[in-house]
Enzyme design. Structure first.
Site, PDB file in Angstrom:
ATOM      1  N   GLU A 154       1.608   5.210   5.664  1.00  0.00           N
ATOM      2  CA  GLU A 154       2.555   4.094   5.717  1.00  0.00           C
ATOM      3  C   GLU A 154       2.935   3.631   4.322  1.00  0.00           C
ATOM      4  O   GLU A 154       2.075   3.440   3.457  1.00  0.00           O
ATOM      5  CB  GLU A 154       1.953   2.935   6.502  1.00  0.00           C
ATOM      6  CG  GLU A 154       2.882   1.730   6.614  1.00  0.00           C
ATOM      7  CD  GLU A 154       2.234   0.534   7.296  1.00  0.00           C
ATOM      8  OE1 GLU A 154       2.960  -0.243   7.922  1.00  0.00           O
ATOM      9  OE2 GLU A 154       0.993   0.390   7.201  1.00  0.00           O
ATOM     10  N   CYS A 188       5.428  -3.758  11.472  1.00  0.00           N
ATOM     11  CA  CYS A 188       4.332  -2.824  11.719  1.00  0.00           C
ATOM     12  C   CYS A 188       4.784  -1.654  12.582  1.00  0.00           C
ATOM     13  O   CYS A 188       4.127  -0.607  12.610  1.00  0.00           O
ATOM     14  CB  CYS A 188       3.162  -3.551  12.379  1.00  0.00           C
ATOM     15  SG  CYS A 188       3.598  -4.439  13.885  1.00  0.00           S
ATOM     16  N   GLY A 201      -7.901  -5.189   6.442  1.00  0.00           N
ATOM     17  CA  GLY A 201      -8.407  -5.186   7.807  1.00  0.00           C
ATOM     18  C   GLY A 201      -9.716  -4.441   7.935  1.00  0.00           C
ATOM     19  O   GLY A 201     -10.625  -4.884   8.637  1.00  0.00           O
ATOM     20  N   GLY A 219      -2.475  -7.015   9.501  1.00  0.00           N
ATOM     21  CA  GLY A 219      -2.220  -6.876   8.072  1.00  0.00           C
ATOM     22  C   GLY A 219      -2.472  -5.462   7.592  1.00  0.00           C
ATOM     23  O   GLY A 219      -2.340  -4.498   8.350  1.00  0.00           O
ATOM     24  N   SER A 220      -2.863  -5.330   6.340  1.00  0.00           N
ATOM     25  CA  SER A 220      -3.002  -4.025   5.712  1.00  0.00           C
ATOM     26  C   SER A 220      -4.285  -3.322   6.146  1.00  0.00           C
ATOM     27  O   SER A 220      -5.261  -3.944   6.589  1.00  0.00           O
ATOM     28  CB  SER A 220      -3.010  -4.173   4.191  1.00  0.00           C
ATOM     29  OG  SER A 220      -4.200  -4.820   3.768  1.00  0.00           O
ATOM     30  N   GLU A 262      -5.186  -5.163  13.654  1.00  0.00           N
ATOM     31  CA  GLU A 262      -3.996  -4.315  13.663  1.00  0.00           C
ATOM     32  C   GLU A 262      -3.720  -3.937  12.220  1.00  0.00           C
ATOM     33  O   GLU A 262      -3.456  -4.802  11.378  1.00  0.00           O
ATOM     34  CB  GLU A 262      -2.799  -5.059  14.264  1.00  0.00           C
ATOM     35  CG  GLU A 262      -1.535  -4.220  14.302  1.00  0.00           C
ATOM     36  CD  GLU A 262      -0.292  -5.046  14.539  1.00  0.00           C
ATOM     37  OE1 GLU A 262       0.656  -4.928  13.736  1.00  0.00           O
ATOM     38  OE2 GLU A 262      -0.275  -5.822  15.518  1.00  0.00           O
TER      39      GLU A 262
END
Length: 483
Positions: free
Chosen positions: A353, A269, A213, A208-209, A232
């Site tokens: 990102e 991702c 995370g 996730g974000s 991740e």
């Protein structure tokens, strides 16, 4: 079933207690028994495809075909692939050193080493892959394969799908012989946090974000007994194009790049977020043409849509950038261009990102400037080079930089699309992940939920089957250094 209520404190306690009770029987099961459980789970999910795929499409706004149908196929494939890992048995790392009085550093005792299951694992589902990185996804599959009960915290982006998938998965596992408590679903933010803090949970996994995370990673490490947390998180996934590649196939590269960063509305991702092109590349029109023809689809949910809109606004407002393309449709593709000086001055914005169909094109003047730019790029899951073999002197230094920053380095390809295989690596240095030495995709993912134990001078009758001399499980063993 239209609403999925939040897990209550009493329900959570029952789930955690059942998972803890199942840990011993799961770890004691033979690898082939666990393999049969995973195959049964895969068969059950495939059998319910006509029910699950429409439900996923309704909640995620992703197209049923080919996207979600293919994703469900991937999900059941990886369950079966972990079954082959279990059948083979090498994942246990069974190693035997017999006692040796003539050992070079002095007499050696009898030593037997293998990997054993950690115990109950808490898995947090992802929004952008409602099958492959959710209830029955890779984290769940690899933890179950390792012999760990799984408590899955369902993602609020697809609550009904999560609940139904969990019902099918848990029923199939138990019907195939797995112990009660092998798998359970919990819902709600606070139950997820409470579970992560519970001493019965021995590891966590998350996709996730970066913000969410990192918060969960900090909780896992702040426990009285810290646990591994495999998160991740964000990834910018840079792509470098060399001068010769531009000269030989520039238009094809531009088209392929746009297709990759807009695939799935840029909600992968592995979406390439940075494209490094040599100054004077002349590909602006090709990039704009490809972007103008890219399909526009709804984003996963309102929160992601809001985040995309605000992210694009920050990019467009950055001093010195050129807006190459902005879709006339709401939440459509956006292309931003910047020279080396602009990127360097604003790399915190341009090099971060932005989840959705947008990307930044950065121009470089020579190899030295490119190296300086890449040094500022944060680590990622992937890094890609489009080049020619004839450019060895240019390409090799770039590859050296990128392999230090990414878990997967691609040559003349695109990072979107992560096959599940024995050699796959899906990870990278922080902030791509919280554990760069591991992978969340591929058969090596099982290693996250195992720990080594050595037995010294333990009588044969008390040894685990995997490290007995008679090798009753018929698995690979390394004996006195020889496989």
């Amino acid at each position: 079933m239209t609403d999925v209520p939040e897990t209550t404190a009493d329900q959570l306690e029952d789930i955690l207690a059942a998972a803890a009770a199942a840990a011993g029987p799961m770890a004691a099961a033979t690898p082939r028994e666990r393999a049969a459980w995973l195959v049964a789970a895969a068969d059950a999910l495939d059998a319910h495809a006509d029910e699950l795929i429409p439900l996923a499409a309704e909640e995620s706004h992703l197209p049923a075909a080919p996207r979600l149908a293919g994703e469900l196929k991937r999900t059941t494939f990886q369950l079966r692939l972990f079954g082959t890992v279990l059948d083979e048995g090498a994942f246990l790392g069974a190693t035997i050193d017999h006692a040796d009085q003539a050992w070079g550093m002095g007499p050696r005792p009898d030593l037997r080493r293998l990997l054993v299951a950690l115990g109950p694992v808490l898995v947090f589902g992802a929004s952008n892959f409602p099958f492959a990185f959710s209830v029955a996804g890779g984290d769940t599959a690899s933890a179950l394969a390792a012999g760990c009960p799984v408590v899955h915290k369902g993602h609020p982006g697809h609550p009904r799908l999560a609940a139904r998938t969990a019902e099918i998965l848990a029923s199939a596992l138990v019907s195939a012989g797995a112990p009660e408590g092998v798998f359970a679903l919990i819902t709600g933010v606070q139950p997820g946090v409470t579970a992560l803090k519970d001493e019965r949970i021995t590891a966590g996994a998350f996709t996730g974000s970066l913000g969410a995370g990192r918060a969960l990673f900090d909780i896992a490490n702040a426990r009285p007994t810290p646990i591994p947390f495999y998160g991740e998180l964000g990834s910018i996934n840079p792509v470098v194009v060399t001068p010769a590649a531009v000269a030989h196939r520039g238009n094809d590269i531009a088209t392929g790049y746009v297709g990759s960063f807009t695939l799935g509305a840029g909600q992968f991702c592995t979406k390439p977020g940075l494209l490094f092109l040599p100054a004077g590349h002349g590909l602006e029109s090709a990039l704009v043409k490809a972007a103008s023809g890219a399909a526009v689809q709804p984003l996963l949910n309102a929160k992601i849509a809001d985040g995309y809109s605000s992210g694009v606004a920050r990019l467009r407002e950055t001093p010195g950038v050129d807006v190459l393309f902005v879709s006339e449709q709401d939440l459509g593709p956006t292309l931003i261009a910047a020279d080396a000086a602009t990127f360097t001055a604003a790399h915190d914005v341009l090099g971060s990102e932005c989840f959705g169909p947008t990307s930044v094109v950065v121009s470089y003047s020579d190899a030295a400037e490119l190296a300086a730019l890449l040094a500022r790029v944060e680590p990622s899951l992937t890094a890609t080079v489009h080049g020619e073999v004839s450019e060895a002197d240019f390409v090799q230094p770039v590859l050296d930089i990128l392999q230090a920053k990414a878990g997967r380095v691609l040559w003349n390809g695109w990072p979107t699309g992560v096959t599940v295989s024995w050699a796959q690596q899906h990870g990278g240095p922080y902030p791509a992940t919280t554990a760069s030495a591991t992978t969340s995709v591929g058969t090596a993912a099982i290693e996250r939920f195992l720990r080594p134990v050595a037995f010294q001078d333990v009588p044969a009758e008390f040894l685990p089957p995997a490290v007995r001399d008679d090798n009753p499980w018929r698995i690979p063993q390394r004996v006195n250094g020889k496989l």
